[in-house]
Design an enzyme around this catalytic site. Structure first.
Site, PDB file in Angstrom:
ATOM      1  N   ASN A 141      -0.512  -0.284  -6.854  1.00 41.74           N
ATOM      2  CA  ASN A 141      -1.447   0.035  -5.779  1.00 41.74           C
ATOM      3  C   ASN A 141      -0.950   1.251  -4.999  1.00 41.74           C
ATOM      4  O   ASN A 141       0.259   1.477  -4.916  1.00 41.74           O
ATOM      5  CB  ASN A 141      -1.599  -1.163  -4.837  1.00 41.74           C
ATOM      6  CG  ASN A 141      -2.355  -2.299  -5.482  1.00 41.74           C
ATOM      7  OD1 ASN A 141      -3.257  -2.096  -6.272  1.00 41.74           O
ATOM      8  ND2 ASN A 141      -1.977  -3.529  -5.149  1.00 41.74           N
ATOM      9  N   HIS A 155     -10.289  -3.907  -5.118  1.00 37.40           N
ATOM     10  CA  HIS A 155     -10.108  -4.728  -3.920  1.00 37.40           C
ATOM     11  C   HIS A 155     -11.336  -4.756  -3.018  1.00 37.40           C
ATOM     12  O   HIS A 155     -11.320  -5.425  -1.977  1.00 37.40           O
ATOM     13  CB  HIS A 155      -8.874  -4.282  -3.117  1.00 37.40           C
ATOM     14  CG  HIS A 155      -7.593  -4.529  -3.834  1.00 37.40           C
ATOM     15  ND1 HIS A 155      -6.432  -3.819  -3.557  1.00 37.40           N
ATOM     16  CD2 HIS A 155      -7.272  -5.408  -4.825  1.00 37.40           C
ATOM     17  CE1 HIS A 155      -5.459  -4.250  -4.346  1.00 37.40           C
ATOM     18  NE2 HIS A 155      -5.950  -5.219  -5.132  1.00 37.40           N
ATOM     19  N   CYS A 163      -6.286  -5.302 -12.521  1.00 38.94           N
ATOM     20  CA  CYS A 163      -6.190  -6.069 -11.282  1.00 38.94           C
ATOM     21  C   CYS A 163      -6.710  -7.473 -11.525  1.00 38.94           C
ATOM     22  O   CYS A 163      -7.720  -7.669 -12.195  1.00 38.94           O
ATOM     23  CB  CYS A 163      -6.999  -5.402 -10.170  1.00 38.94           C
ATOM     24  SG  CYS A 163      -6.920  -6.262  -8.574  1.00 38.94           S
ATOM     25  N   HIS A 164      -6.038  -8.482 -10.946  1.00 43.30           N
ATOM     26  CA  HIS A 164      -6.411  -9.877 -11.205  1.00 43.30           C
ATOM     27  C   HIS A 164      -7.251 -10.498 -10.097  1.00 43.30           C
ATOM     28  O   HIS A 164      -7.484 -11.705 -10.123  1.00 43.30           O
ATOM     29  CB  HIS A 164      -5.160 -10.729 -11.449  1.00 43.30           C
ATOM     30  CG  HIS A 164      -4.121 -10.613 -10.392  1.00 43.30           C
ATOM     31  ND1 HIS A 164      -2.785 -10.799 -10.632  1.00 43.30           N
ATOM     32  CD2 HIS A 164      -4.212 -10.330  -9.069  1.00 43.30           C
ATOM     33  CE1 HIS A 164      -2.097 -10.644  -9.524  1.00 43.30           C
ATOM     34  NE2 HIS A 164      -2.937 -10.358  -8.558  1.00 43.30           N
TER      35      HIS A 164
END
Length: 484
Positions: A171, A230, A193-194
């Site tokens: 990130n 995000h 990304c999880h």
């Protein structure tokens, strides 16, 4: 409805898996002294039989890479390790990259010297960040110091393994991937990304709760992913072709709407507690389900973190992650490497839930995979700028990653998202030009910078001074107009 709209083609040696032969590859790991993602990769590779090979670990902290070399090779000796891998720490990055088939990126500057300041200094001005690594004052400054690093990494990949597939876990995700493509447009890179996985898991829980069936695995939950990292959203969600939005609405009405917390009530909870109040507030207001954790979502808009005292954030069911945790966890994370090898803790292989190895298997032709990734926009989200990095689903298959179109963002969601996209583009432009004043424009435009212009200038000045050793690529660092 999702459709394929692009094709990124790379090459991996020995990709013919039609006869079920094991594919041999080289993985170059930049940030190979990682205390998080490296542990996961070692666990997952040891359980993979379709591919095998060598992992070269490079890190500025060579001793950390040597630790992971020792741990990785130790794991290969454990019962249940069916994969065939060897780990080697190297002091020369070129040795890790040369002719690599896959490159893993998971890097981090020392939090005590960087992230701690990026959380604490804004807090002194009344700006609180629940994470501080993607947007907000902390995210902007983290981007300033990360872009030059990723520009250099992209140049190294161009020189030593231009056809490699590059997996980024660092990130700010969007900024890192965007930088890789800006420096080396022909790179085969994507960001992993999880956060969406957790949303799929939540939807699987709703299936079990409201349909009275056994909870399905999250991979059976089909979601149409769209947005930026995000700050992702799901326009459609289904299980066995059944629309799950009615279950989301029911859950909101029966479980979430009346859920409340008082300041201080979560003091004994994990720093990562998430009661989904931010998620469902955004769902109620905009009619689309966010697909990221509340701690990340809260930073993209000013509403949830605009409080007089830090504890008031708990009214949204989350906690602020303090700088001391970011620093202390670096040492705490070492126990999962040392304790098993020292016999102080039993080692057990786990199902990590991550998909990095599954992506590799798809790229060498073992089995196709559809999952969410971060890629430059070539039409996946029509209302966002072309070339900007967006997060949608993509189809992984032998030698290619093809992004899938997403139903476009609702107008109001696009309006919330667009300023962040523009800021991220500005940050990349500023770093490539070495222009601190241009970076400050992005800083001012971030929705969390809700202070006066004079305070914003003062805060930015303090942040720049605090991480100055990591900003040497900015030509006007000593005499930018904003610091006058």
């Amino acid at each position: 409805m999702e459709t394929e709209i692009g094709n990124k083609v790379g090459t991996v040696r020995s990709t013919d898996s039609s006869n079920n032969s094991v594919v041999t590859v080289k993985i170059g790991y930049i940030g190979g002294g990682s205390r998080g993602w490296a542990h996961t990769l070692i666990n997952d590779l040891a359980q993979c039989t379709a591919i095998a090979g060598k992992v070269f670990l490079y890190d500025l902290d060579y001793e950390s890479a040597k630790r992971n070399e020792k741990f990785g090779n130790w794991v290969q000796e454990q019962d249940g390790a069916v994969g065939d891998w060897t780990y080697t720490a190297v002091e020369d990055r070129a040795e890790a990259l040369e002719d690599a088939d896959f490159v893993i990126l998971s890097t981090q500057d020392p939090p005590a010297e960087t992230m701690a300041h990026e959380l604490d200094i804004p807090a002194e001005y009344g700006i609180y960040q629940s994470v501080g690594d993607t947007v907000g004052p902390g995210g902007v400054v983290r981007a300033m110091r990360t872009i030059p690093v990723y520009r250099d990494i992209a140049a190294g990949i161009r020189e030593h393994c231009p056809d490699a597939w590059v997996f980024n876990y660092t990130n700010p995700m969007t900024i890192c991937v965007r930088t890789l493509y800006e420096e080396f447009p022909d790179i085969n890179a994507f960001g992993c990304c999880h956060e969406v996985f957790h949303t799929q898991e939540h939807l699987a829980e709703l299936v079990a709760e409201y349909l009275d069936v056994e909870q399905p695995p999250r991979t059976e939950i089909d979601v149409n992913v769209k947005g930026i990292n995000h700050f992702t959203w799901i326009g459609e969600a289904s299980w066995n072709d059944r629309d799950l939005y009615p279950l989301v609405e029911r859950h909101h009405e029966e479980e979430i709407r009346d859920r409340t917390f008082e300041p201080g009530e979560l003091d004994d909870e994990s720093w990562f507690v998430d009661n989904q109040l931010v998620t469902y507030e955004l769902f109620e207001r905009f009619g689309t389900l966010p697909a990221a954790g509340d701690r990340h979502l809260a930073e993209f808009v000013p509403w949830f973190l605009s409080v007089g005292e830090p504890a008031e954030v708990q009214s949204w069911g989350i906690r602020l992650t303090p700088s001391e945790y970011r620093v202390e966890r670096q040492e705490e994370a070492l126990s999962k490497f040392h304790d098993p090898m020292n016999g102080e803790e039993e080692f057990k292989f786990s199902e990590s839930g991550e998909e990095g190895v599954d992506m590799m298997r798809a790229l060498v032709g073992v089995e196709d995979l559809k999952t969410n990734v971060n890629l430059p926009n070539v039409g996946q989200i029509p209302s966002l700028p072309e070339g900007a990095v967006v997060e949608t689903n993509a189809l992984f298959s032998q030698g290619s990653v093809r992004p899938l179109t997403a139903v476009d963002l609702p107008d109001q969601v696009r309006n919330m998202t667009f300023p962040h996209v523009q800021n991220q583009e500005t940050m990349v432009e500023a770093a490539f030009a070495g222009d601190v004043d241009l970076a400050f424009r992005a800083f001012l435009n971030d929705p969390l910078v809700t202070v006066s212009i004079d305070d914003a200038k003062s805060m930015f000045r303090e942040l720049v001074d605090a991480v100055r050793p990591y900003l040497e690529d900015y030509w006007d660092l000593d005499e930018p107009a904003v610091l006058d």
